[in-house]
Write a protein that holds these residues in place. Structure first.
Motif, PDB file in Angstrom:
ATOM      1  N   ARG A  79      70.169   3.166   7.958  1.00 40.49           N
ATOM      2  CA  ARG A  79      70.514   4.251   7.046  1.00 40.49           C
ATOM      3  C   ARG A  79      70.388   5.607   7.746  1.00 40.49           C
ATOM      4  O   ARG A  79      71.192   6.511   7.513  1.00 40.49           O
ATOM      5  CB  ARG A  79      69.601   4.199   5.819  1.00 40.49           C
ATOM      6  CG  ARG A  79      69.950   5.240   4.763  1.00 40.49           C
ATOM      7  CD  ARG A  79      71.365   5.050   4.257  1.00 40.49           C
ATOM      8  NE  ARG A  79      71.878   6.218   3.565  1.00 40.49           N
ATOM      9  CZ  ARG A  79      72.150   6.238   2.253  1.00 40.49           C
ATOM     10  NH1 ARG A  79      71.972   5.153   1.526  1.00 40.49           N
ATOM     11  NH2 ARG A  79      72.616   7.329   1.709  1.00 40.49           N
ATOM     12  N   VAL A  88      77.097  10.335   3.015  1.00 36.25           N
ATOM     13  CA  VAL A  88      77.156   8.889   2.778  1.00 36.25           C
ATOM     14  C   VAL A  88      77.116   8.618   1.272  1.00 36.25           C
ATOM     15  O   VAL A  88      76.322   9.206   0.540  1.00 36.25           O
ATOM     16  CB  VAL A  88      75.979   8.153   3.462  1.00 36.25           C
ATOM     17  CG1 VAL A  88      76.047   6.655   3.186  1.00 36.25           C
ATOM     18  CG2 VAL A  88      75.982   8.430   4.959  1.00 36.25           C
ATOM     19  N   GLU A  90      76.737   5.263  -1.239  1.00 37.44           N
ATOM     20  CA  GLU A  90      76.388   3.845  -1.250  1.00 37.44           C
ATOM     21  C   GLU A  90      76.866   3.211  -2.559  1.00 37.44           C
ATOM     22  O   GLU A  90      76.545   3.683  -3.648  1.00 37.44           O
ATOM     23  CB  GLU A  90      74.882   3.661  -1.100  1.00 37.44           C
ATOM     24  CG  GLU A  90      74.451   2.193  -1.063  1.00 37.44           C
ATOM     25  CD  GLU A  90      72.953   2.018  -0.887  1.00 37.44           C
ATOM     26  OE1 GLU A  90      72.480   0.868  -0.913  1.00 37.44           O
ATOM     27  OE2 GLU A  90      72.242   3.045  -0.741  1.00 37.44           O
ATOM     28  N   TYR A 216      78.650   1.223   2.488  1.00 37.40           N
ATOM     29  CA  TYR A 216      78.219   2.581   2.822  1.00 37.40           C
ATOM     30  C   TYR A 216      79.439   3.323   3.360  1.00 37.40           C
ATOM     31  O   TYR A 216      79.926   3.018   4.459  1.00 37.40           O
ATOM     32  CB  TYR A 216      77.095   2.547   3.857  1.00 37.40           C
ATOM     33  CG  TYR A 216      75.853   1.842   3.359  1.00 37.40           C
ATOM     34  CD1 TYR A 216      74.815   2.551   2.770  1.00 37.40           C
ATOM     35  CD2 TYR A 216      75.736   0.452   3.449  1.00 37.40           C
ATOM     36  CE1 TYR A 216      73.677   1.907   2.299  1.00 37.40           C
ATOM     37  CE2 TYR A 216      74.609  -0.207   2.979  1.00 37.40           C
ATOM     38  CZ  TYR A 216      73.584   0.530   2.405  1.00 37.40           C
ATOM     39  OH  TYR A 216      72.470  -0.122   1.927  1.00 37.40           O
TER      40      TYR A 216
END
Length: 849
Positions: A79, A88, A90, A216
């Motif tokens: 991560r 990012v 998710e 992701y």
């Protein structure tokens, strides 16, 4: 006379002769235009969709890069790496059961849990339009959700209704109109249910071993070029060799869609080429008929000292100019197809075709049109070149004057070979294209032989008493007969339709019949290890006559074969699916009851040696594996290498629990995983299925239940839609066949008029002539239908039995439809032309004898 002056003079005479219009060339123009439009249009649409995918890559993918990990979340190090790249988002996806709050009904859904950063590109379109917090946020312990109309319709819901997902209650606050990155998540059998990640956590559905997909999506800083994207991919592979994540970029946002569009456009291009080749027969007929009508002009040319080469140049120029008109018309239609497809395909695929002009696709279609025209026009032109003027003045036409010079035959064959080579070269899958071209060539030659055989049988048939039948048989085998043209043109189109109809019918029969009978009633997924025994007890109580089969299940990605990374292994298309994406994996101490070993031996009970794997024999053969090779799979972020101990035969068509790879139990010792199960109860009613479904959903809300009949209904509907689309495309070839048939009749009208006048003068009645012509067309049509039926049946059997590995059955209804269609087309078009022939007055024709 110099070559330049000859060409200029030939062009001048060609233009003068064309002042009379294009009479006799309408079929010619239609055949060329139809084939060129099909090829140019299909490839333009395919390129338009590809361009649309490329232009919308970031939106379709949901980011500049997409990292997907199954059954686990990214580690702290992973991560941190992703966060260092940019913004990012998710998302977690999984299948689950959405239930009404009172438990009276439920439906399978594709749940997608998104975070606050979603979407990085594009926008979610809902009705009504609300903010993300209003759509998915929590209100008094109830989370928000959005879903498409399909879920509302299935459960009879409305905006504001509440459902249960796992242990949490969700309120449907809007209808989902557009999900920008839906295509990157792949095809789903169930409707989407979009929720927040907090809502998914509250549901309790995610447990160790649950079948989840964690995506992701990364938005890179502005100005990041493709080189930067590629460098990130390489860095991710180097720094995290055992992550097991699949990486997709904005330039490859929808690989499955792009691949399917490419395959479908390739098939349609080959069908269009077949239509163009069939139309080539029409070109030959039209050229022959046109030259036959120019006998006097050609004879005059030669009598005044024109060389055969000059005559050839004059009429070749005319043919090419007329072909150019057909090609231009076809290109105009092909250029318009992307604009029409943009609206027509919007409800079928998530990426509409962008209207535009695609010169490469149109140029390829134009080239095919020119080559087909030359290949089929050279032989009749070559025959006209060498016929003496005296013969032209005396004879009715060019028939019976022998073969053209070898140079014309060789040139025509060379152009045909070039056409085949280009068709293969321009194809995405050259192997399939080569098979298709070879099959078309083979069918072309065989149909020529069939036509000759029909004529030979007619010639050798015993004399019959019926005058009409005797005339019909004579017409079949006489010089200049319609038989070769009709059998060749109509035979190709009918053979293609029979093949596709039988393949589609067999697939439907498998789905509706054999698969439905052999398949289990339910699949149960995501059964927690601690709940397996309680689950089995519940199912045994609710379905005492049923058979429950259960196995452990994990998800894994094949990383290497015998130490070679899969991205460096060249695998045929037939087996590539095994190495693409994640596979279901299981382990077993004993050989499964529904499998048969074909090579090697099963490991003993309590085996504790190196990890071993049993591989599906068919897939192993396609990939090129052998005993003692190794397979490396990534499971839960760890690479595990196992040696192949045996190969086994897998009956995929049984729809039972089958895996490509079954490992020895010690391979995944200690790895968290869930279980999957099937329930088979042949005599269960719809009410019985509903009772089992309700009981399982109430007691085990985290278990995903798939009713197999519902899934088969969806597959059957998709197969039906695909079959309709393919048969419609093949209909283009049949239309070409009909046009060629009409052209063949027009080409033979001169001889028909002569015969009709002479026979009527000798006492034949109009009724006798109509009956004779009808019998002729009927016999030729029946012979063509029988060949198409035989050839199409063999081709369909090969595809179904040898390629799809399914039982193949002959279908009488297809046979009957083929015979009826052939007779209706041949007799109908034949009689339509016969009325005009029989209406000619005798005197003008008799004066020319």
């Amino acid at each position: 006379m110099s070559l330049f002056r000859t060409i200029r003079l030939a062009l001048r005479f060609s233009l003068r002769e064309m002042r009379g219009g294009l009479s006799g060339f309408l079929i010619f123009l239609a055949c060329i235009a139809l084939g060129v439009a099909a090829i140019g249009g299909v490839n333009s649409v395919a390129r338009a969709i590809s361009a649309s995918v490329a232009d919308q890559g970031q939106t379709l993918l949901g980011g500049d890069l997409r990292f997907q990990i199954n059954q686990r979340e990214a580690t702290t190090a992973e991560r941190a790496f992703l966060d260092s790249l940019g913004t990012v988002s998710e998302n977690t996806g999984m299948r689950s059961m959405a239930r009404l709050v009172d438990g009276s009904d439920q439906a399978l859904v594709e749940a997608k849990a998104v975070d606050d950063a979603y979407p990085l590109y594009g926008t979610i379109e809902t009705e009504p339009a609300l903010s993300r917090q209003d759509l998915l946020g929590e209100r008094s312990g109830v989370f928000g959700a959005v879903a498409p109309d399909l879920l509302f319709d299935r459960l009879h819901l409305s905006v504001g209704s509440r459902i249960k997902l796992g242990g949490a209650i969700f309120e449907l606050r809007a209808r989902l109109v557009n999900e920008p990155d839906a295509i990157s998540d792949g095809f789903g059998f169930a409707p989407r249910l979009m929720i927040s990640r907090e809502g998914l956590a509250a549901s309790g559905l995610v447990q160790p071993g649950s079948l989840t997909e964690n995506a992701y999506k990364v938005r890179l800083p502005a100005g990041s070029d493709d080189a930067r994207v590629k460098a990130i991919q390489q860095q991710a592979a180097k720094d995290f060799p055992e992550s097991g994540w699949s990486i997709r970029t904005r330039g490859n946002a929808a690989p499955a869609l792009s691949s399917n569009i490419e395959r479908f456009s390739q098939f349609l291009t080959l069908v269009g080429l077949t239509a163009l080749v069939v139309g080539g027969v029409g070109v030959a007929n039209a050229v022959r008929a046109y030259l036959d009508g120019k006998r006097g002009v050609i004879a005059t040319f030669k009598s005044l000292g024109a060389s055969g080469g000059f005559v050839f140049a004059v009429y070749l120029t005319q043919i090419l100019m007329i072909a150019a008109l057909g090609i231009v018309a076809g290109l105009a239609l092909g250029a318009l197809m992307p604009f029409a497809a943009s609206a027509a395909l919007q409800s079928v695929i998530p990426v509409p075709a962008e209207g535009g002009f695609y010169p490469g696709a149109l140029a390829m279609a134009a080239l095919f049109g020119v080559l087909v025209t030359l290949a089929f026009a050279l032989l009749p032109l070559g025959r006209a070149r060498d016929v003496p003027a005296t013969a032209l003045f005396r004879e009715m036409g060019f028939e019976g004057r022998g073969r053209p010079r070898l140079v014309y035959v060789a040139t025509a064959l060379g152009i045909a070979a070039l056409l085949a080579a280009l068709a293969i070269q321009f194809s995405g899958d050259r192997r399939i294209a080569a098979i298709f071209v070879g099959a078309t060539l083979f069918a072309f030659l065989v149909l020529r032989l069939v036509g000759a055989l029909v004529q030979w049988l007619a010639r050798k048939s015993p004399r019959v008493r019926s005058t009409a039948l005797r005339l019909a048989i004579g017409n079949i085998h006489r010089p200049g007969a319609l038989t070769p043209s009709v059998v060749l043109s109509l035979g190709l189109g009918l053979t293609l339709l029979v093949t596709l109809a039988l393949i589609d019918g067999n697939l439907r029969r498998q789905i509706e019949g054999n698969l439905s009978e052999r398949a289990p009633n339910f699949f149960f997924v995501d059964i927690q290890a601690s709940d397996v025994d309680a689950f089995a007890t519940l199912v045994g109580r609710e379905a005492p006559q049923g058979t429950l089969a259960k196995v452990p299940m994990l998800r894994g990605r094949v990383m290497a074969l015998s130490g070679v990374p899969v991205d460096k292994v060249k695998v045929p298309a037939a087996g590539a699916w095994v190495l693409r994406g994640d596979r279901g994996l299981t382990y077993d101490a004993r050989q499964p009851e529904n499998t048969t070993l074909t090579e090697g031996a099963w490991w003993p009970d309590n085996y504790a040696g190196e990890p071993l794997v049993s591989f599906s024999a068919q897939e192993a053969k396609e990939i090129g594996l052998k005993l003692s090779d190794t397979v490396t799979v990534n499971v839960l972020g760890r690479n595990v290498t196992a040696r192949i101990a045996n190969f086994r035969q897998v009956e995929w068509e049984s729809m039972g629990i089958n895996f490509v790879m079954v490992f020895s139990p010690n391979t995944f010792a200690g790895a968290p995983h869930g279980w999957m199960a099937t329930l088979t109860e042949k005599n269960a009613t719809t009410a019985d299925d509903a009772r089992v479904l309700n009981a399982v959903t109430r007691a085990f809300p985290a278990v995903t239940t798939v009713r197999v009949k519902d899934a088969l209904d969806i597959v059957n509907r998709l197969v039906g839609q695909l079959g309709t689309a393919i048969r419609s495309a093949a209909g283009v070839a049949l239309i070409s066949s009909v046009l060629v048939l009409a052209g063949a009749l027009a080409a033979g009208n001169r001889a028909r008029v002569h015969d009709a006048v002479v026979l009527k003068t000798l006492g034949a009645t109009r009724r006798t002539l109509i009956l004779a012509f009808s019998l002729e067309y009927m016999l030729i049509g029946l012979a063509t239908a029988l060949f198409a039926l035989a050839a199409g049946s063999v081709a369909a059997w090969f595809v179904v039995a040898r390629i799809m590995m399914l039982p193949s059955h002959f279908m009488p209804e297809v046979a009957l439809a083929t015979v009826v269609l052939s007779l209706v087309v041949t007799v109908g078009i034949g009689l339509a032309g016969t009325w005009r022939v029989l209406g000619h007055k005798a005197a003008p024709v008799l004066r020319e004898l």
